[in-house]
Design a protein around this motif. Structure first.
Motif, PDB file in Angstrom:
ATOM      1  N   THR A  84       1.042  -1.320   0.038  1.00  0.00           N
ATOM      2  CA  THR A  84       0.019  -0.054   0.012  1.00  0.00           C
ATOM      3  C   THR A  84       1.029   1.424   0.101  1.00  0.00           C
ATOM      4  O   THR A  84       1.849   1.406   0.288  1.00  0.00           O
ATOM      5  CB  THR A  84      -1.001   0.258   1.083  1.00  0.00           C
ATOM      6  N   ASN A  85       0.343   2.289  -0.491  1.00  0.00           N
ATOM      7  CA  ASN A  85       0.855   3.701  -0.689  1.00  0.00           C
ATOM      8  C   ASN A  85       2.188   3.655  -1.045  1.00  0.00           C
ATOM      9  O   ASN A  85       3.169   4.278  -0.416  1.00  0.00           O
ATOM     10  CB  ASN A  85       0.960   4.298   0.748  1.00  0.00           C
ATOM     11  N   LEU A  86       2.605   3.027  -2.318  1.00  0.00           N
ATOM     12  CA  LEU A  86       3.709   3.032  -2.960  1.00  0.00           C
ATOM     13  C   LEU A  86       4.043   4.251  -3.682  1.00  0.00           C
ATOM     14  O   LEU A  86       3.104   4.850  -4.272  1.00  0.00           O
ATOM     15  CB  LEU A  86       4.024   1.899  -3.744  1.00  0.00           C
ATOM     16  N   ASN A  87       5.285   4.936  -3.373  1.00  0.00           N
ATOM     17  CA  ASN A  87       5.558   6.141  -4.075  1.00  0.00           C
ATOM     18  C   ASN A  87       5.766   5.771  -5.491  1.00  0.00           C
ATOM     19  O   ASN A  87       6.123   4.688  -5.979  1.00  0.00           O
ATOM     20  CB  ASN A  87       6.889   6.476  -3.508  1.00  0.00           C
ATOM     21  N   PRO A  88       5.556   6.953  -6.489  1.00  0.00           N
ATOM     22  CA  PRO A  88       6.064   6.818  -8.020  1.00  0.00           C
ATOM     23  C   PRO A  88       7.587   6.183  -7.833  1.00  0.00           C
ATOM     24  O   PRO A  88       8.318   6.584  -7.208  1.00  0.00           O
ATOM     25  CB  PRO A  88       5.887   8.240  -8.531  1.00  0.00           C
TER      26      PRO A  88
END
Length: 185
Positions: free
Chosen positions: A133-137
């Protein structure tokens, strides 16, 4: 000597065994069962499966935020694909994978690593999916490997590259526009 757990998952009949049992001079075991039967077996007949499983990453599912309160789930089938491109708001992803080893598939073991996120391999046990979850670009490579029910690991891992694009306001051309705007001011 080696020991091995034997249960109904790897060929032992589903029955309650009453202990103690008897070991014969030729190495066989004779056990009493709850069903008033006698079970005789030779441990030499239980040979380990030495064939490693074939592993496949089946699909990737992800959630897209279409508003602050609503999300849409999407699925991408991965057979034959080497990479997947997602938008910046499609950063909650689930990898689904399976090992093709049919002797005792419920005992297949998995290990995985998301390069660019996980520092080491994660032992996943019998779990056939993993959520991030909430992976950065950025660019990530998901690796997974599997072992059959007897602990024989496949020598090669399966992998898929996931590229999460930045939002437009964090792209190189947006930064160029910011620089031009700042210089003109």
């Amino acid at each position: 000597h080696t020991s091995r757990n034997i249960s109904n998952l790897n060929g032992f009949p589903e029955t309650e065994i009453w202990l103690p049992g008897i070991k014969t001079s030729d190495g066989k075991f004779i056990l009493s069962c709850s069903s008033k039967n006698i079970l005789e077996f030779d441990p030499k007949d239980f040979r380990p499966d030495t064939v490693p499983p074939q592993l496949h990453i089946e699909k990737l599912s992800f959630s897209s935020a279409i508003s602050s309160k609503h999300e849409v789930d999407s699925i991408i089938l991965l057979f034959g694909k080497t990479d997947v491109h997602l938008d910046y708001n499609e950063n909650r992803i689930t990898f689904h994978y399976t090992a093709l080893s049919y002797q005792d598939p419920s005992l297949n073991q998995y290990a995985y690593q998301l390069e660019g996120y996980d520092n080491t391999w994660v032992q996943g046990g019998t779990q056939r999916e993993v959520v991030y979850t909430n992976l950065n670009p950025g660019k990530y490579t998901f690796h997974v490997k599997a072992a059959n029910s007897d602990g024989v690991w496949d020598s090669a891992d399966e992998k898929i590259v996931v590229i999460i694009s930045p939002p437009w306001w964090q792209t190189w051309w947006a930064y160029c526009a910011y620089a031009i705007l700042f210089a003109s001011v």
